[in-house]
Design an enzyme around this catalytic site. Structure first.
Site, PDB file in Angstrom:
ATOM      1  N   LYS A  53     -63.461  45.316 -24.184  1.00 41.65           N
ATOM      2  CA  LYS A  53     -62.600  43.975 -24.913  1.00 41.65           C
ATOM      3  C   LYS A  53     -62.072  44.762 -26.202  1.00 41.65           C
ATOM      4  O   LYS A  53     -60.602  43.985 -25.612  1.00 41.65           O
ATOM      5  CB  LYS A  53     -63.902  42.962 -25.666  1.00 41.65           C
ATOM      6  CG  LYS A  53     -63.241  41.821 -26.089  1.00 41.65           C
ATOM      7  CD  LYS A  53     -64.034  41.084 -26.759  1.00 41.65           C
ATOM      8  CE  LYS A  53     -64.055  39.518 -27.874  1.00 41.65           C
ATOM      9  NZ  LYS A  53     -65.298  38.787 -28.428  1.00 41.65           N
ATOM     10  N   HIS A  81     -99.335  45.608 -13.025  1.00 36.38           N
ATOM     11  CA  HIS A  81     -99.960  47.643 -13.240  1.00 36.38           C
ATOM     12  C   HIS A  81     -99.575  47.880 -14.077  1.00 36.38           C
ATOM     13  O   HIS A  81     -99.591  48.892 -13.959  1.00 36.38           O
ATOM     14  CB  HIS A  81     -99.599  47.604 -11.018  1.00 36.38           C
ATOM     15  CG  HIS A  81    -100.093  46.480 -10.488  1.00 36.38           C
ATOM     16  ND1 HIS A  81    -101.743  46.814 -10.166  1.00 36.38           N
ATOM     17  CD2 HIS A  81     -99.460  46.094 -10.335  1.00 36.38           C
ATOM     18  CE1 HIS A  81    -101.913  45.655  -9.121  1.00 36.38           C
ATOM     19  NE2 HIS A  81    -100.632  45.359  -9.082  1.00 36.38           N
ATOM     20  N   GLU A 132     -79.045  40.207 -29.940  1.00 35.06           N
ATOM     21  CA  GLU A 132     -77.775  40.096 -30.679  1.00 35.06           C
ATOM     22  C   GLU A 132     -77.357  39.371 -31.599  1.00 35.06           C
ATOM     23  O   GLU A 132     -76.552  39.055 -32.446  1.00 35.06           O
ATOM     24  CB  GLU A 132     -77.128  41.532 -29.853  1.00 35.06           C
ATOM     25  CG  GLU A 132     -75.518  41.989 -30.683  1.00 35.06           C
ATOM     26  CD  GLU A 132     -74.886  42.520 -29.543  1.00 35.06           C
ATOM     27  OE1 GLU A 132     -74.674  43.360 -29.314  1.00 35.06           O
ATOM     28  OE2 GLU A 132     -73.905  41.950 -28.869  1.00 35.06           O
ATOM     29  N   GLU A 166     -68.627  55.238 -26.197  1.00 37.63           N
ATOM     30  CA  GLU A 166     -68.966  55.666 -24.914  1.00 37.63           C
ATOM     31  C   GLU A 166     -68.093  55.512 -23.559  1.00 37.63           C
ATOM     32  O   GLU A 166     -66.930  55.872 -23.165  1.00 37.63           O
ATOM     33  CB  GLU A 166     -70.670  54.378 -25.193  1.00 37.63           C
ATOM     34  CG  GLU A 166     -71.618  54.698 -25.994  1.00 37.63           C
ATOM     35  CD  GLU A 166     -71.257  53.802 -27.138  1.00 37.63           C
ATOM     36  OE1 GLU A 166     -70.208  53.329 -27.142  1.00 37.63           O
ATOM     37  OE2 GLU A 166     -72.604  53.570 -28.165  1.00 37.63           O
ATOM     38  N   LYS A 219     -72.576  52.789 -35.252  1.00 41.89           N
ATOM     39  CA  LYS A 219     -71.258  53.423 -35.001  1.00 41.89           C
ATOM     40  C   LYS A 219     -70.012  54.054 -36.293  1.00 41.89           C
ATOM     41  O   LYS A 219     -70.180  54.839 -35.773  1.00 41.89           O
ATOM     42  CB  LYS A 219     -70.223  52.303 -34.553  1.00 41.89           C
ATOM     43  CG  LYS A 219     -70.768  51.097 -33.501  1.00 41.89           C
ATOM     44  CD  LYS A 219     -69.914  50.705 -33.024  1.00 41.89           C
ATOM     45  CE  LYS A 219     -70.223  49.291 -32.287  1.00 41.89           C
ATOM     46  NZ  LYS A 219     -69.225  48.727 -31.884  1.00 41.89           N
ATOM     47  N   GLY A 243     -68.373  39.578 -26.711  1.00 44.07           N
ATOM     48  CA  GLY A 243     -68.971  40.448 -25.669  1.00 44.07           C
ATOM     49  C   GLY A 243     -70.311  39.810 -24.349  1.00 44.07           C
ATOM     50  O   GLY A 243     -70.488  39.842 -22.952  1.00 44.07           O
ATOM     51  N   ARG A 244     -71.253  39.393 -25.364  1.00 49.68           N
ATOM     52  CA  ARG A 244     -72.628  38.874 -24.154  1.00 49.68           C
ATOM     53  C   ARG A 244     -72.515  37.508 -23.799  1.00 49.68           C
ATOM     54  O   ARG A 244     -73.096  37.209 -23.125  1.00 49.68           O
ATOM     55  CB  ARG A 244     -73.920  39.052 -25.626  1.00 49.68           C
ATOM     56  CG  ARG A 244     -73.645  38.531 -26.666  1.00 49.68           C
ATOM     57  CD  ARG A 244     -75.172  39.011 -27.757  1.00 49.68           C
ATOM     58  NE  ARG A 244     -74.219  38.579 -29.066  1.00 49.68           N
ATOM     59  CZ  ARG A 244     -73.081  38.601 -30.122  1.00 49.68           C
ATOM     60  NH1 ARG A 244     -72.754  39.546 -29.976  1.00 49.68           N
ATOM     61  NH2 ARG A 244     -73.949  37.337 -31.321  1.00 49.68           N
TER      62      ARG A 244
HETATM   63  O1  F6P Z   1     -71.571  47.626 -30.079  1.00 54.68           O
HETATM   64  C1  F6P Z   1     -71.399  46.144 -29.545  1.00 54.68           C
HETATM   65  C2  F6P Z   1     -70.744  45.265 -28.956  1.00 54.68           C
HETATM   66  O2  F6P Z   1     -69.621  45.324 -29.600  1.00 54.68           O
HETATM   67  C3  F6P Z   1     -71.063  43.983 -28.182  1.00 54.68           C
HETATM   68  O3  F6P Z   1     -70.980  43.340 -28.636  1.00 54.68           O
HETATM   69  C4  F6P Z   1     -70.883  44.751 -27.063  1.00 54.68           C
HETATM   70  O4  F6P Z   1     -70.807  43.765 -25.617  1.00 54.68           O
HETATM   71  C5  F6P Z   1     -69.982  45.937 -26.584  1.00 54.68           C
HETATM   72  O5  F6P Z   1     -70.400  46.632 -28.283  1.00 54.68           O
HETATM   73  C6  F6P Z   1     -69.326  46.564 -25.854  1.00 54.68           C
HETATM   74  O6  F6P Z   1     -67.707  45.930 -26.452  1.00 54.68           O
HETATM   75  P1  F6P Z   1     -66.696  46.358 -25.520  1.00 54.68           P
HETATM   76  O7  F6P Z   1     -66.432  44.855 -25.035  1.00 54.68           O
HETATM   77  O8  F6P Z   1     -65.573  45.960 -27.049  1.00 54.68           O
HETATM   78  O9  F6P Z   1     -66.087  47.619 -24.952  1.00 54.68           O
END
Ligand code: F6P
Length: 529
Positions: free
Chosen positions: A189, A364, A333, A195, A493, A247-248
């Site tokens: 987003k 199990h 979250e 990452e 972060k 995001g979620r």
């Molecule tokens: O670190 C949390 C977060 O902001 C989430 O809420 C989100 O889904 C994820 O990182 C990824 O964010 P982005 O889509 O901006 O890479």
């Protein structure tokens, strides 16, 4: 109010679920809800009519109806970020305008979906063998879980998902792919997440190293169009969404592009329609017949009321193996907050730890603790009446039998007397009999709920995910917290960026003793870092 709920759970401590069934032959019907082909049974809990009414009155007093209306109509209910919360708009089948800052957002949502459908159809019709979605958190968990859940409906290229900044993730994925026939979807987003941007850069290098043009083999799913342009991704390959989508909560829009490519736009639409059906149910059904409200109510009873610290999500559906991880982000979250909307400390404990694994595998592994451990874990079972493997119906019969048997065993338990009786028949006597009986007794009275659906189709999956989204919403309303921000992820972060510099040799003197010792160990490592 929370004090009254606590008092009600104190009174419930001596209540046996089996006695509740014995006292009321209609308990199963009275403590269950049906909606859109699904049955949610919460009768195997210690809830009775009074405690249910008490929590319902709390939920209503906290303004559920008004908050829900504010959410679906575009009110800025994410108050700490000043944003609307409109994942429901992504799946709305209705043309009633949804206004955000004076503008109807439905036309832009539908135009983007039409562009996605065209793009997806071209990819499906083209010579692509593999699609790799690079994203993390909400830009990864939803599309990966839904793609895996709907495997029987795949008729597009293979889809892979890379999230972890650990190079092992992308290395293991790229190792098996053909650079000439692989498409990358960079899903972020913000287009800043470290990452995702690190993995995207590695994918771009991989394409270049194989003589490929990244511009032709990458698309972006992002709201940050200035950044996607800087990255050289052409605007027609960028699929954006408004900041009213968290995001979620984003799998319903462009973040679901990998799923749309895997199953096709029509089935993706069925997935959205299922969610829209659950939205309509949530907005119109009376509280006691409202599945998300009652799922939330059992959660509030177990966690805030009874004090059970965690809840287990146990899908007896192998293709929902990733659902617990998806729900972890959705629930933890959203409701893992310490203060209410006003900034005051939360009135009670907030979101529980959510965990789980598919049945029967978990039986199990960790079910021993569920049955005989000293902490009670409310279990949320899920199972389909029918599988997708008609030739393997005998597997499905056993799967369902295990699911039902577990909820019964958790509830009934086995008394010491029953254990003694069983052992006596097997020839045990004296002190050995006493000792062995103690090990074979189960306390029982362990609560569970069961969600049964006919079959895990795209439509049902949409319904199930929307059910859980609204459950999280109702619990957040009851607690008076903002379920739609996530400030708690920020500090780590910021520190990670600083820490990367320290690993490169910057002065770590200002750090605590533990962090300095860990850095020293890493710096001294013969292979370096
Ligand atoms: O670190 C949390 C977060 O902001 C989430 O809420 C989100 O889904 C994820 O990182 C990824 O964010 P982005 O889509 O901006 O890479």
């Amino acid at each position: 109010m929370w004090t009254r709920i606590k008092a009600a759970t104190e009174a419930a401590k001596t209540r046996r679920i089996t006695d509740l069934f014995a006292a009321d032959p209609d308990r199963a019907a009275k403590f269950s809800v049906r909606a859109g082909g699904m049955l949610f049974d919460y009768s195997k809990t210690t809830l009775n009519a009074d405690s249910r009414a008490l929590i319902l009155s709390l939920i209503e007093a906290q303004g559920l109806a008004a908050r829900r209306e504010a959410m679906v109509s575009g009110g800025a209910i994410n108050e700490t970020e000043g944003r609307a919360v409109l994942h429901t708009a992504l799946r709305s089948g209705d043309d009633t305008p949804i206004m955000v800052e004076g503008r109807d957002i439905l036309p832009e949502i539908r135009a983007t979906r039409a562009r996605m459908a065209e793009f997806a159809q071209n990819i499906r019709a083209g010579d692509w063998a593999d699609v790799v979605n690079i994203g993390i958190g909400g830009s990864h968990l939803g599309p990966e879980m839904a793609t895996s859940a709907l495997a029987p409906y795949h008729d597009g290229p293979r889809c892979h998902f890379v999230a972890n900044v650990d190079g092992a993730d992308i290395a293991d994925t790229l190792g098996n792919l053909d650079p000439a026939r692989t498409l990358f979807l960079i899903a972020s987003k913000t287009f800043t997440t470290i990452e995702t941007m690190t993995n995207a850069a590695t994918a771009r290098d991989w394409l270049r190293a194989h003589g490929r043009d990244p511009g032709a083999q990458m698309a972006a799913i992002s709201s940050a169009t200035a950044r996607t342009a800087q990255w050289g991704i052409a605007p027609e390959r960028v699929f954006g969404f408004g900041d009213y989508i968290g995001g979620r909560y984003s799998v319903w829009g462009p973040i679901g592009l990998a799923l749309m490519i895997a199953i096709g736009p029509d089935r993706f639409k069925a997935f959205l329609d299922g969610a829209a059906e659950m939205d309509a149910h949530f907005c119109t059904a009376p509280p006691q017949d409202n599945m998300p409200v009652m799922l939330a109510l059992t959660g509030l009873w177990h966690h805030q009321g009874c004090g059970h610290a965690t809840r287990a999500v146990l899908p007896y559906d192998q293709r929902l193996a990733l659902l617990p991880a998806y729900l972890q982000q959705l629930e933890m979250e959203s409701n893992g907050k310490g203060v209410t909307m006003s900034g005051a400390p939360a009135p009670t404990v907030t979101g529980p730890v959510v965990w789980g694994a598919p049945g029967t595998n978990g039986q199990h592994a960790f079910y021993q603790l569920l049955h005989q451990g000293t902490q009670v874990v409310p279990c949320e079972f899920m199972v389909a009446a029918e599988g997708h493997e008609p030739d393997l119906a005998h597997h499905h019969r056993l799967l369902v039998a295990n699911c039902l048997a577990q909820s019964e065993a958790l509830m009934r338990g086995r008394t010491q007397a029953a254990a003694r009786d069983m052992l006596q028949k097997a020839g045990y006597t004296g002190a050995d009999l006493d000792r062995q009986a103690a090990h074979r007794a189960f306390p029982g009275n362990r609560p569970s709920t069961t969600l049964i659906y006919d079959r895990l189709t795209p439509r049902r999956l949409g319904q199930i995910l929307a059910l859980y989204e609204h459950r999280v919403f109702v619990e957040g309303v009851a607690l008076g917290i903002n379920s739609f921000d996530q400030w708690g992820v920020e500090l780590g972060k910021v520190l990670a960026t600083e820490m990367a510099g320290l690993l490169d040799g910057a002065d770590a003197a200002a750090k605590d003793g533990s962090t300095r010792a860990l850095i020293a160990f890493l710096r001294a490592h013969p292979l370096g870092i």
